[in-house]
Motif scaffolding. Structure first.
Motif, PDB file in Angstrom:
ATOM      1  N   GLU A  83       0.804  -1.217   0.000  1.00 59.12           N
ATOM      2  CA  GLU A  83       0.000   0.000   0.000  1.00 59.12           C
ATOM      3  C   GLU A  83       0.837   1.268   0.000  1.00 59.12           C
ATOM      4  OE1 GLU A  83      -0.286  -2.473   2.259  1.00 59.12           O
ATOM      5  OE2 GLU A  83      -2.382  -2.914   2.670  1.00 59.12           O
ATOM      6  N   LEU A  84       1.817   1.341   0.880  1.00 60.40           N
ATOM      7  CA  LEU A  84       2.579   2.580   1.012  1.00 60.40           C
ATOM      8  C   LEU A  84       3.477   2.838  -0.195  1.00 60.40           C
ATOM      9  CD1 LEU A  84       3.398   2.494   4.827  1.00 60.40           C
ATOM     10  CD2 LEU A  84       1.513   3.645   3.631  1.00 60.40           C
ATOM     11  N   ARG A  85       4.087   1.777  -0.733  1.00 65.28           N
ATOM     12  CA  ARG A  85       4.900   1.945  -1.943  1.00 65.28           C
ATOM     13  C   ARG A  85       4.035   2.404  -3.103  1.00 65.28           C
ATOM     14  NH1 ARG A  85       7.956  -3.422  -2.925  1.00 65.28           N
ATOM     15  NH2 ARG A  85       7.656  -2.621  -5.006  1.00 65.28           N
ATOM     16  N   ALA A  86       2.873   1.771  -3.249  1.00 66.40           N
ATOM     17  CA  ALA A  86       1.966   2.147  -4.331  1.00 66.40           C
ATOM     18  C   ALA A  86       1.458   3.574  -4.125  1.00 66.40           C
ATOM     19  CB  ALA A  86       0.799   1.169  -4.407  1.00 66.40           C
ATOM     20  N   LEU A  87       1.100   3.917  -2.902  1.00 64.94           N
ATOM     21  CA  LEU A  87       0.582   5.252  -2.604  1.00 64.94           C
ATOM     22  C   LEU A  87       1.604   6.330  -2.967  1.00 64.94           C
ATOM     23  CD1 LEU A  87      -1.866   6.719  -1.507  1.00 64.94           C
ATOM     24  CD2 LEU A  87      -0.909   6.447   0.793  1.00 64.94           C
ATOM     25  N   ASP A  88       2.870   6.088  -2.681  1.00 59.12           N
ATOM     26  CA  ASP A  88       3.920   7.044  -3.075  1.00 59.12           C
ATOM     27  C   ASP A  88       3.923   7.243  -4.592  1.00 59.12           C
ATOM     28  OD1 ASP A  88       4.765   7.445  -0.475  1.00 59.12           O
ATOM     29  OD2 ASP A  88       6.457   6.049  -0.618  1.00 59.12           O
ATOM     30  N   ARG A  89       3.796   6.149  -5.340  1.00 59.70           N
ATOM     31  CA  ARG A  89       3.769   6.222  -6.810  1.00 59.70           C
ATOM     32  C   ARG A  89       2.538   6.976  -7.300  1.00 59.70           C
ATOM     33  NH1 ARG A  89       8.308   3.634  -9.399  1.00 59.70           N
ATOM     34  NH2 ARG A  89       9.136   2.235  -7.845  1.00 59.70           N
ATOM     35  N   TYR A  90       1.372   6.659  -6.714  1.00 62.49           N
ATOM     36  CA  TYR A  90       0.142   7.321  -7.141  1.00 62.49           C
ATOM     37  C   TYR A  90       0.226   8.821  -6.900  1.00 62.49           C
ATOM     38  CZ  TYR A  90      -1.827   2.602  -7.209  1.00 62.49           C
ATOM     39  OH  TYR A  90      -2.059   1.284  -7.464  1.00 62.49           O
ATOM     40  N   ARG A  91       0.734   9.204  -5.765  1.00 60.91           N
ATOM     41  CA  ARG A  91       0.856  10.635  -5.456  1.00 60.91           C
ATOM     42  C   ARG A  91       1.844  11.308  -6.397  1.00 60.91           C
ATOM     43  NH1 ARG A  91       0.383   9.723   1.018  1.00 60.91           N
ATOM     44  NH2 ARG A  91      -1.874   9.996   1.125  1.00 60.91           N
ATOM     45  N   ALA A  92       2.961  10.660  -6.686  1.00 57.98           N
ATOM     46  CA  ALA A  92       3.959  11.231  -7.601  1.00 57.98           C
ATOM     47  C   ALA A  92       3.399  11.395  -9.018  1.00 57.98           C
ATOM     48  CB  ALA A  92       5.209  10.354  -7.630  1.00 57.98           C
ATOM     49  N   GLU A  93       2.529  10.469  -9.431  1.00 57.03           N
ATOM     50  CA  GLU A  93       1.971  10.509 -10.784  1.00 57.03           C
ATOM     51  C   GLU A  93       0.663  11.292 -10.865  1.00 57.03           C
ATOM     52  OE1 GLU A  93       1.529   6.503 -12.239  1.00 57.03           O
ATOM     53  OE2 GLU A  93       3.697   6.222 -12.401  1.00 57.03           O
TER      54      GLU A  93
END
Length: 128
Positions: A83-93
């Protein structure tokens, strides 16, 4: 999931070659634009082969080298354990998210599937 539920060319082999089905799943994953997502079922539908479970299996086995966070569950819940790794990516994109409810475990947001889902309409040139 059993290996028998995968298409023949997606069953793990003891070779260095990536199964053809897995290659095709990963190619579709790489086509998804930043800030957009496809569900496991969307990818299977695009390929006109397999289903959500088969795509999920391919992503679990081989997805680390592609933008794995762009292939998601249909309900928008982030991939458990990532979740946290994906969330970082979603926020960056700039991927559209919905705020988590207070009842949500860990208060992790969900994807806003209505806004984030990509239908493949802007297919990459040369892809059929």
């Amino acid at each position: 999931m059993s290996e028998q539920s995968l298409p023949d060319d997606a069953r793990p082999e003891y070779t260095d070659a990536l199964p053809e089905y897995a290659e095709r799943v990963l190619e579709v994953t790489e086509l998804i634009p930043p800030g957009r997502v496809m569900t496991y079922g969307d990818v299977a539908e695009w390929l006109e082969e397999g289903g959500p479970r088969q795509v999920g299996r391919v992503m679990a086995l081989y997805g680390g080298a592609v933008p794995w966070w762009r292939v998601v569950r249909a309900d928008g819940v982030l991939l458990p354990g990532h979740e946290l790794r994906a969330l970082d990516r979603y926020r960056a994109e700039g991927t559209p998210l919905k705020q988590a409810s207070r009842a949500a475990e860990g208060h992790v947001p969900r994807l806003d599937m209505r806004r984030a889902r990509w239908d493949g309409g802007e297919r990459a040139e040369g892809h059929t």
